[in-house]
Design a protein around this motif. Structure first.
Motif, short mmCIF file in Angstrom:
data_model
loop_
_atom_site.label_atom_id
_atom_site.label_comp_id
_atom_site.label_asym_id
_atom_site.label_seq_id
_atom_site.Cartn_x
_atom_site.Cartn_y
_atom_site.Cartn_z
N LYS A 45 -12.08 5.09 -0.53
CA LYS A 45 -11.86 5.32 0.89
C LYS A 45 -10.38 5.52 1.25
O LYS A 45 -10.06 5.79 2.40
CB LYS A 45 -12.42 4.14 1.70
N LEU A 46 -9.51 5.36 0.26
CA LEU A 46 -8.08 5.42 0.55
C LEU A 46 -7.52 6.83 0.37
O LEU A 46 -7.93 7.57 -0.52
CB LEU A 46 -7.32 4.46 -0.37
N GLU A 47 -6.53 7.16 1.22
CA GLU A 47 -5.84 8.43 1.09
C GLU A 47 -4.96 8.41 -0.16
O GLU A 47 -4.57 7.35 -0.64
CB GLU A 47 -4.96 8.68 2.32
N GLU A 48 -4.62 9.59 -0.66
CA GLU A 48 -3.77 9.67 -1.84
C GLU A 48 -2.41 9.04 -1.60
O GLU A 48 -1.77 8.52 -2.52
CB GLU A 48 -3.61 11.13 -2.28
N SER A 49 -1.93 9.10 -0.36
CA SER A 49 -0.61 8.55 -0.04
C SER A 49 -0.63 7.05 0.21
O SER A 49 0.41 6.45 0.49
CB SER A 49 -0.03 9.26 1.18
N ASP A 50 -1.78 6.44 0.12
CA ASP A 50 -1.92 5.01 0.35
C ASP A 50 -1.40 4.25 -0.86
O ASP A 50 -1.89 4.42 -1.98
CB ASP A 50 -3.38 4.65 0.61
N TYR A 96 0.19 2.70 4.11
CA TYR A 96 -1.26 2.70 3.95
C TYR A 96 -1.83 4.03 4.42
O TYR A 96 -2.66 4.10 5.32
CB TYR A 96 -1.89 1.56 4.74
N GLY A 97 -1.34 5.11 3.84
CA GLY A 97 -1.79 6.43 4.23
C GLY A 97 -0.88 7.02 5.29
O GLY A 97 0.20 6.51 5.57
N ALA A 98 -1.33 8.11 5.89
CA ALA A 98 -0.53 8.81 6.90
C ALA A 98 -0.26 7.92 8.10
O ALA A 98 -1.12 7.10 8.47
CB ALA A 98 -1.24 10.08 7.34
N PRO A 99 0.93 8.03 8.71
CA PRO A 99 1.22 7.25 9.92
C PRO A 99 0.16 7.48 10.98
O PRO A 99 -0.34 8.59 11.15
CB PRO A 99 2.58 7.80 10.37
N LYS A 100 -0.18 6.43 11.68
CA LYS A 100 -1.24 6.52 12.68
C LYS A 100 -0.67 6.99 14.02
O LYS A 100 0.51 6.77 14.32
CB LYS A 100 -1.91 5.15 12.84
N PRO A 101 -1.48 7.64 14.85
CA PRO A 101 -0.99 8.15 16.15
C PRO A 101 -0.38 7.03 16.99
O PRO A 101 -1.02 6.00 17.23
CB PRO A 101 -2.27 8.71 16.79
N GLU A 102 0.82 7.24 17.45
CA GLU A 102 1.53 6.20 18.19
C GLU A 102 0.82 5.75 19.47
O GLU A 102 0.78 4.56 19.75
CB GLU A 102 2.95 6.67 18.48
N HIS A 151 -13.38 -4.04 2.43
CA HIS A 151 -14.08 -2.86 1.92
C HIS A 151 -14.81 -3.08 0.62
O HIS A 151 -15.67 -2.29 0.23
CB HIS A 151 -13.08 -1.71 1.75
N GLY A 152 -14.48 -4.15 -0.09
CA GLY A 152 -15.14 -4.42 -1.35
C GLY A 152 -14.57 -3.62 -2.50
O GLY A 152 -13.58 -2.89 -2.36
#
Length: 310
Positions: A191-196, A5-11, A184-185
């Motif tokens: 609202k999504l990143e290209e990698s999502d 779901y997009g870039a990995p989130k900060p651990e 989000h509707g």
């Protein structure tokens, strides 16, 4: 929390969120080594053992393509030489509480051995048809079946849910918010990143969203009457399906987690449930759950036959 779901989130932020969830009373944390190893390893070093873990095996990336193929018993590490638990998990508990097959293969016998050796406590399936569930349950009792169940994914109610209840199997509902659709509707794609990966799901494509937003708007109207948000109403609907159902909504923000918890306070009457199910009838959504190359419960018997032949 993974990179699907997009870039990995900060651990550090994700560890903080997991602690917050456990302290809030969450008792089931769901993960998989195919999603991102850190989802299992790093939280475990930070006290993840305080909760009950549900992790998955047997979903092997088909290298060189975007599709996933069924795992085989080789996806489960050899039984010998393992002091405490399967090597595919870095979770710290003495024995994994719930070990799923992420997609169907022929390794039920291997999972039974893991239980007998005390390396896992319970066995689960994911995306399994009713006939596959019965076949697996005959080898070893299945404790939980994970499936996609939400107001926009109700096809499992025809055969799989009744089968689970007949056999006394718990139901773990993933994507209860329609992969963010009810949060989000119909404008969520913006609202999504290209990698999502969600940007490429059929039912979220513009040609289908134009139709699907009708459902969203009607559910949103009912949510306004109930004094809650659309996502809380959608999650409350899953929570009202019965005590044998545990939804696992994903989030990466504490404020969204708190918002999801708020769904527990939304009380639905039988009339509310009937109205929601009329709005979100199984044929009211356009577009498949997954694109080509991703296997679902509809393929589970075919996957078993292919694995046996191989």
């Amino acid at each position: 929390m993974s990179d699907l779901y997009g870039a990995p989130k900060p651990e550090p932020d994700m560890i903080k969120l997991i602690h917050h969830a456990i302290n809030a009373g969450v008792t089931l944390l769901d993960t998989s080594d195919v999603l991102r190893p850190q989802n299992q390893r790093d939280p475990s070093r930070q006290g993840f053992e305080r909760g009950d873990e549900g992790t998955k095996c047997s979903w092997l990336p088909n290298l060189g393509s975007s599709s996933m193929v069924p795992g085989r018993s080789k996806a489960i590490p050899p039984m010998s030489g393992l002091p405490a638990k399967p090597a595919s998990s870095d979770l710290r508990s003495t024995a994994l509480n719930l070990y799923y097959q992420h997609r169907i293969d022929t390794s039920m016998g291997e999972l039974k051995k893991l239980v007998e050796e005390g390396k896992i406590k319970y066995v689960g399936l994911s995306e399994a048809s009713a006939s596959t569930i019965r076949r697996a349950h005959a080898v070893h009792p299945i404790t939980a079946v994970q499936l996609e169940w939400s107001l926009q994914s109700r096809d499992v109610e025809e055969e799989i849910i009744p089968t689970c209840r007949e056999l006394g199997i718990g139901i773990v509902a993933y994507s209860p918010l329609g992969r963010g659709f009810f949060s989000h509707g119909p404008n969520m794609l913006e609202k999504l990143e290209e990698s999502d990966a969600r940007k490429y799901l059929p039912r979220l494509q513009p040609e289908n969203l134009e139709h699907n937003k009708i459902m969203y708007e009607r559910i949103n109207e009912l949510a306004t009457k109930k004094g809650c948000t659309t996502s809380q109403l959608a999650l409350a609907w899953v929570l009202h399906q019965g005590n044998d159902v545990v939804p696992i909504p994903g989030t990466t923000k504490i404020q969204n987690f708190e918002h999801n918890i708020g769904a527990l306070s939304v009380k639905l009457t039988p009339e509310d449930m009937a109205e929601l199910e009329s709005i979100a009838s199984p044929d009211s959504i356009k577009g498949d759950r997954y694109g080509a190359g991703f296997k679902t419960y509809k393929d589970s018997e075919t996957l078993l036959l292919s694995a046996w032949k191989a």
